[in-house]
Design a protein around this motif. Structure first.
Motif, PDB file in Angstrom:
ATOM      1  N   THR A   1       0.817  -1.248  -0.096  1.00  0.00           N
ATOM      2  CA  THR A   1       0.150  -0.058  -0.072  1.00  0.00           C
ATOM      3  C   THR A   1       1.009   0.694  -0.156  1.00  0.00           C
ATOM      4  O   THR A   1       2.284   0.844   0.321  1.00  0.00           O
ATOM      5  CB  THR A   1      -1.083   0.496   1.312  1.00  0.00           C
ATOM      6  OG1 THR A   1      -0.382   0.434   1.924  1.00  0.00           O
ATOM      7  CG2 THR A   1      -1.778  -1.177   1.256  1.00  0.00           C
ATOM      8  N   SER A   2       0.261   2.586  -0.504  1.00  0.00           N
ATOM      9  CA  SER A   2       0.901   3.785  -0.444  1.00  0.00           C
ATOM     10  C   SER A   2       0.162   4.945  -0.043  1.00  0.00           C
ATOM     11  O   SER A   2      -1.535   5.078   0.214  1.00  0.00           O
ATOM     12  CB  SER A   2       1.380   4.020  -1.280  1.00  0.00           C
ATOM     13  OG  SER A   2       1.927   5.478  -1.688  1.00  0.00           O
ATOM     14  N   SER A   3       0.479   5.401   1.600  1.00  0.00           N
ATOM     15  CA  SER A   3      -0.617   5.512   2.203  1.00  0.00           C
ATOM     16  C   SER A   3      -0.556   7.565   1.788  1.00  0.00           C
ATOM     17  O   SER A   3      -0.767   8.925   2.415  1.00  0.00           O
ATOM     18  CB  SER A   3       0.270   6.112   3.586  1.00  0.00           C
ATOM     19  OG  SER A   3       1.275   6.943   4.135  1.00  0.00           O
TER      20      SER A   3
ATOM     21  N   ALA B   1       0.662   2.158  -5.492  1.00  0.00           N
ATOM     22  CA  ALA B   1       1.261   1.236  -4.745  1.00  0.00           C
ATOM     23  C   ALA B   1       2.197   0.531  -4.984  1.00  0.00           C
ATOM     24  O   ALA B   1       2.075   0.198  -6.851  1.00  0.00           O
ATOM     25  CB  ALA B   1       0.004   0.151  -4.280  1.00  0.00           C
TER      26      ALA B   1
END
Length: 159
Positions: A73-75, A81
């Motif tokens: 995931t990428s915040s 991501a």
């Protein structure tokens, strides 16, 4: 006798600088990985960029000595991501699998010093029994400035 042509200092060429923090932490049933920058000690930036330059193809990658890690995931919405690309690399001992994120945000304008600092990176891989302790990793960054591809490749290490 002809006069010598004047000499001019060459402008420094654009350069990609990146330093990611890659950490591994224990969790129930395995380990998880996290890749971050804080834009102080860890960063993704391009220096010596002239105003009105065209900057494209920005990617941040982590190479991991484990294949088929899913669920990254990428915040930060400016970075996709990471996903497995199919590319492999070797340090002569181990095979590394590339997980790449594309920068999908607006590229910031260079500051007064000609530096573009990209928004912070925060990639996470959830708890996985596939991630050993330790695991070997490497970081990479790429960008194209005015048609010239820049890259920065880190050293292989264990976390």
């Amino acid at each position: 006798m002809a006069a010598a042509a004047p000499t001019f200092a060459a402008s420094p060429q654009p350069e990609l600088q990146r330093n990611y923090l890659v950490t591994r932490s224990s969790c129930t049933g395995g380990n998880q990985l996290r890749v971050t920058t804080d834009n102080v000690n860890t960063f993704f930036r391009i220096i010596n960029v002239r105003p009105n330059s065209t900057v494209t193809g920005i990617t941040a990658s982590v190479l991991v000595s484990v294949n088929n890690l899913t669920g990254w995931t990428s915040s930060n919405a400016a970075w996709s991501a990471p996903t497995r690309t199919g590319e492999t690399f070797s340090d002569g001992t181990r095979t590394y699998y590339r997980y790449r994120s594309n920068y999908v945000g607006t590229v910031p304008a260079p500051d007064a010093n000609g530096t573009i600092t990209l928004p912070r990176i925060d990639f996470s891989l959830p708890c996985s029994s596939a991630v050993p302790s330790p695991v070997w990793v490497n970081g990479r960054g790429e960008a194209t400035v005015n048609g010239t591809t820049l890259s920065n490749i880190g050293g292989y290490r264990s976390v």
